[in-house]
Design a protein around this motif. Sequence first.
Motif, mmCIF file in Angstrom:
data_model
loop_
_atom_site.group_PDB
_atom_site.id
_atom_site.type_symbol
_atom_site.label_atom_id
_atom_site.label_comp_id
_atom_site.label_asym_id
_atom_site.label_seq_id
_atom_site.Cartn_x
_atom_site.Cartn_y
_atom_site.Cartn_z
ATOM 1 N N TRP A 10 0.870 -1.150 0.000
ATOM 2 C CA TRP A 10 0.000 0.000 0.000
ATOM 3 C C TRP A 10 0.921 1.218 0.000
ATOM 4 O O TRP A 10 1.709 1.412 0.941
ATOM 5 N N LYS A 12 1.963 5.232 0.108
ATOM 6 C CA LYS A 12 1.500 6.499 0.655
ATOM 7 C C LYS A 12 0.997 7.355 -0.504
ATOM 8 O O LYS A 12 1.516 7.273 -1.630
ATOM 9 N N ASP A 13 -0.009 8.178 -0.243
ATOM 10 C CA ASP A 13 -0.632 8.970 -1.301
ATOM 11 C C ASP A 13 0.369 9.795 -2.099
ATOM 12 O O ASP A 13 0.258 9.918 -3.313
ATOM 13 N N GLU A 14 1.369 10.351 -1.422
ATOM 14 C CA GLU A 14 2.326 11.213 -2.117
ATOM 15 C C GLU A 14 3.276 10.443 -3.041
ATOM 16 O O GLU A 14 4.060 11.044 -3.772
ATOM 17 N N TYR A 15 3.191 9.116 -3.042
ATOM 18 C CA TYR A 15 4.039 8.293 -3.908
ATOM 19 C C TYR A 15 3.223 7.543 -4.962
ATOM 20 O O TYR A 15 3.661 6.521 -5.490
ATOM 21 N N LYS A 16 2.042 8.065 -5.289
ATOM 22 C CA LYS A 16 1.183 7.409 -6.266
ATOM 23 C C LYS A 16 1.180 8.106 -7.624
ATOM 24 O O LYS A 16 0.378 7.780 -8.484
ATOM 25 N N ARG A 21 5.361 5.743 -9.451
ATOM 26 C CA ARG A 21 4.915 4.384 -9.781
ATOM 27 C C ARG A 21 5.883 3.719 -10.755
ATOM 28 O O ARG A 21 6.212 2.539 -10.613
ATOM 29 N N SER A 57 -7.752 -2.802 -1.930
ATOM 30 C CA SER A 57 -7.222 -1.584 -1.308
ATOM 31 C C SER A 57 -5.723 -1.403 -1.520
ATOM 32 O O SER A 57 -5.209 -0.304 -1.351
ATOM 33 N N ASP A 59 -1.998 -1.370 -3.610
ATOM 34 C CA ASP A 59 -1.572 -0.755 -4.865
ATOM 35 C C ASP A 59 -0.785 -1.701 -5.766
ATOM 36 O O ASP A 59 -0.927 -1.661 -6.988
#
Length: 103
Positions: A10, A12-16, A21, A57, A59
Amino acid sequence: MAIEHHVYFWLKDEYKGEAERAAFEAGLEKLFDIPQVVEGVWGTPAPVMDRPVIDKSWDYALSMTFDTIAEQDIYQEDADHHVFIDTFKDTWARVQVMDIQPH
């Protein structure tokens, strides 16, 4: 006896983002070059229908096959495996490992 090593990530949002990616995916690919890995794949959640037992849920997931538990233990200590961990550990919100001994 063979072992299947499954890892769910999963991020962290700042690494999406796209660049983050792409870097993570390249890191996953390099893990397959470690000699003890017999075969493996990585992927993202499949767009299957939603059901109560489905968890989408996460990634990324990584699945690898090793000939023996001893080979998987060697992989765990491999320098390139540690490079992957050190490079990406700050990007993970959660990691879940599930190892399967096929019968």
